[in-house]
Design an enzyme around this catalytic site. Structure first.
Site, PDB file in Angstrom:
ATOM      1  N   ARG A  37       0.817  -1.218   0.000  1.00 51.88           N
ATOM      2  CA  ARG A  37       0.000   0.000   0.000  1.00 51.88           C
ATOM      3  C   ARG A  37       0.851   1.268   0.000  1.00 51.88           C
ATOM      4  O   ARG A  37       0.422   2.300   0.487  1.00 51.88           O
ATOM      5  CB  ARG A  37      -0.967   0.024   1.190  1.00 51.88           C
ATOM      6  CG  ARG A  37      -2.058  -1.031   1.121  1.00 51.88           C
ATOM      7  CD  ARG A  37      -3.101  -0.811   2.203  1.00 51.88           C
ATOM      8  NE  ARG A  37      -4.046  -1.908   2.244  1.00 51.88           N
ATOM      9  CZ  ARG A  37      -4.655  -2.331   3.342  1.00 51.88           C
ATOM     10  NH1 ARG A  37      -4.391  -1.764   4.500  1.00 51.88           N
ATOM     11  NH2 ARG A  37      -5.516  -3.326   3.291  1.00 51.88           N
ATOM     12  N   ARG A  41      -3.092   6.120   0.085  1.00 52.05           N
ATOM     13  CA  ARG A  41      -3.768   7.089   0.937  1.00 52.05           C
ATOM     14  C   ARG A  41      -2.887   7.911   1.850  1.00 52.05           C
ATOM     15  O   ARG A  41      -3.298   8.952   2.354  1.00 52.05           O
ATOM     16  CB  ARG A  41      -4.811   6.346   1.789  1.00 52.05           C
ATOM     17  CG  ARG A  41      -5.844   5.637   0.953  1.00 52.05           C
ATOM     18  CD  ARG A  41      -6.656   4.657   1.779  1.00 52.05           C
ATOM     19  NE  ARG A  41      -5.853   3.532   2.244  1.00 52.05           N
ATOM     20  CZ  ARG A  41      -6.292   2.569   3.048  1.00 52.05           C
ATOM     21  NH1 ARG A  41      -7.545   2.609   3.463  1.00 52.05           N
ATOM     22  NH2 ARG A  41      -5.508   1.588   3.412  1.00 52.05           N
ATOM     23  N   ARG A  50      -6.564  11.717  -6.940  1.00 57.03           N
ATOM     24  CA  ARG A  50      -7.734  10.839  -6.816  1.00 57.03           C
ATOM     25  C   ARG A  50      -9.001  11.597  -6.453  1.00 57.03           C
ATOM     26  O   ARG A  50     -10.095  11.016  -6.420  1.00 57.03           O
ATOM     27  CB  ARG A  50      -7.487   9.805  -5.704  1.00 57.03           C
ATOM     28  CG  ARG A  50      -6.886   8.476  -6.094  1.00 57.03           C
ATOM     29  CD  ARG A  50      -7.845   7.484  -6.739  1.00 57.03           C
ATOM     30  NE  ARG A  50      -9.195   7.433  -6.223  1.00 57.03           N
ATOM     31  CZ  ARG A  50      -9.597   6.731  -5.171  1.00 57.03           C
ATOM     32  NH1 ARG A  50      -8.740   6.000  -4.483  1.00 57.03           N
ATOM     33  NH2 ARG A  50     -10.863   6.744  -4.795  1.00 57.03           N
ATOM     34  N   ASP A  86      -6.688  -2.952  -7.080  1.00 60.20           N
ATOM     35  CA  ASP A  86      -7.389  -3.533  -5.935  1.00 60.20           C
ATOM     36  C   ASP A  86      -7.649  -4.998  -6.246  1.00 60.20           C
ATOM     37  O   ASP A  86      -7.827  -5.369  -7.413  1.00 60.20           O
ATOM     38  CB  ASP A  86      -8.711  -2.812  -5.668  1.00 60.20           C
ATOM     39  CG  ASP A  86      -9.330  -3.255  -4.346  1.00 60.20           C
ATOM     40  OD1 ASP A  86     -10.073  -4.271  -4.349  1.00 60.20           O
ATOM     41  OD2 ASP A  86      -9.078  -2.615  -3.316  1.00 60.20           O
ATOM     42  N   TYR A 161     -14.857 -12.497   0.262  1.00 57.26           N
ATOM     43  CA  TYR A 161     -15.640 -11.312  -0.115  1.00 57.26           C
ATOM     44  C   TYR A 161     -16.910 -11.701  -0.857  1.00 57.26           C
ATOM     45  O   TYR A 161     -17.996 -11.171  -0.597  1.00 57.26           O
ATOM     46  CB  TYR A 161     -14.801 -10.383  -0.998  1.00 57.26           C
ATOM     47  CG  TYR A 161     -13.844  -9.508  -0.237  1.00 57.26           C
ATOM     48  CD1 TYR A 161     -14.291  -8.605   0.726  1.00 57.26           C
ATOM     49  CD2 TYR A 161     -12.472  -9.572  -0.485  1.00 57.26           C
ATOM     50  CE1 TYR A 161     -13.412  -7.790   1.425  1.00 57.26           C
ATOM     51  CE2 TYR A 161     -11.582  -8.760   0.211  1.00 57.26           C
ATOM     52  CZ  TYR A 161     -12.058  -7.874   1.159  1.00 57.26           C
ATOM     53  OH  TYR A 161     -11.189  -7.081   1.851  1.00 57.26           O
TER      54      TYR A 161
END
Length: 354
Positions: A37, A41, A50, A86, A161
């Protein structure tokens, strides 16, 4: 396409990089560093580009993907880039109705829980993810000798998921299916292994130098269940890309009891979270594998001298390894100070320089 068929320039530019050498358990000039990652973010430049663009849409814009992937390479001087995407991208690409909701994660409109539901999991083609091929082409041109790591979600985590309908703390629907209908479960994971294999092949054929298989949730399982119900599908994925000759990394969270089995699945490099020291992890994995990890990400919020002391502990535990890639024991957190990451890369490089 095999490793020998790949354009020579693609292979040779990154072949002698510290990251690739460490994956092959060869001597390195310094311990290579990258962060899970790292593209995302925690970086203000990421938040800027973004802004107003939903996650899955951003993953399908090649120029944006290339820019985001490059940001931490420019800022931190890491030894490898990791493709910005992702793990649910291939599921979206084959038509599964899903969305990534901020603060929640992937949410599946109609969970997959019956044999009839398997028909919704069609094969993935390169045309389904054309933007991945285009983005990797842009990236390899800009990265030069810096390797690009492609990645995919492992069959168990994708299944979790799909069956739960989103993130789950206890994976009750997933485990109920795994225990209650073993044949349907095996067929589901086999279908997901095919999709994951195809997704990794697209990335490698576009120019990725290595791939990582993320099994984020598999730490919820006991070793016997992993061996019986998970290992065959993960091994199928890792074996499907073996002929390309690129390093294959396998990582999961909370997998201290599964490290040996994860290595057995066919990885060249086994990722280790922060719960098991690397010297003990090496004992569990056994010879013939490099290890990746494993500083606790939360340590980055402590003062610099504490970060350096804890990093030193990781490097000391890795001193006898056949190959070591420094990483966090999980991903970069959104509110992490980017400067702390830059300092960490420099510290590891300085401390390990031959």
């Amino acid at each position: 396409m095999s490793a020998n068929d790949r354009p020579q320039g693609q292979q040779s530019k990154t072949y002698d990089s510290p990251f690739m050498k460490a994956c092959r358990r060869e001597a390195v000039e310094h311990t290579p560093v990258w962060f899970m990652r790292q593209a995302g973010r925690s970086l203000p430049e990421y938040l800027k580009v973004r802004e107003g663009i939903p996650m899955l849409e951003s993953c399908a814009r090649p120029e944006l993907v290339a820019e985001i992937t490059m940001q931490p390479v420019r800022r931190h001087n890491v030894d490898a880039a990791v493709y910005f995407s992702d793990i649910v991208v291939p599921l979206k690409a084959i038509g599964i109705d899903l969305d990534i909701k901020p603060g929640v994660g992937p949410v599946i409109a109609e969970p997959i829980r019956t044999r009839a539901d398997l028909d919704r999991l069609r094969d993935l083609t390169p045309e389904d993810v054309w933007y991945v091929t285009e983005a990797i082409g842009l990236l390899t041109a800009e990265l030069g000798s810096t390797p690009l790591i492609g990645f995919a979600g492992a069959p168990f985590t994708l299944a979790s998921y799909l069956v739960e309908g989103g993130p789950s703390r206890n994976h009750e629907h997933t485990k109920a299916l795994m225990y209650g209908d073993p044949q349907l479960w095996a067929d589901l994971l086999d279908r997901l292994a095919e999709i994951t294999s195809a997704f990794l092949k697209v990335q490698i054929e576009a120019g990725a130098s290595a791939v990582q298989l993320f099994d984020s949730w598999v730490g919820a399982l006991a070793p016997a269940d992993y061996r019986r119900s998970i290992l065959p599908a993960s091994a199928k994925v890792l074996d499907s890309v073996a002929s390309y000759g690129v390093p294959r990394i396998h990582f999961g969270v909370g997998t201290g009891e599964l490290l040996g089995l994860m290595g057995e699945a066919g990885a060249d490099v086994v990722g280790v979270d922060w719960r098991v020291p690397l010297d003990e992890a090496a004992r569990r994995v056994g010879p013939g594998k490099a290890l990746q990890g494993n500083l606790d990400p939360a340590v980055l919020f402590a003062p610099t001298e504490v970060v350096e002391a804890k990093t030193r502990e990781v490097l000391d535990a890795a001193a006898g390894l056949e190959g070591h890639i420094f990483n966090l024991g999980h991903g970069v957190m959104p509110n992490m100070d980017p400067e702390a990451l830059t300092r960490l890369v420099e510290y590891v490089h300085t401390q390990t320089r031959a």
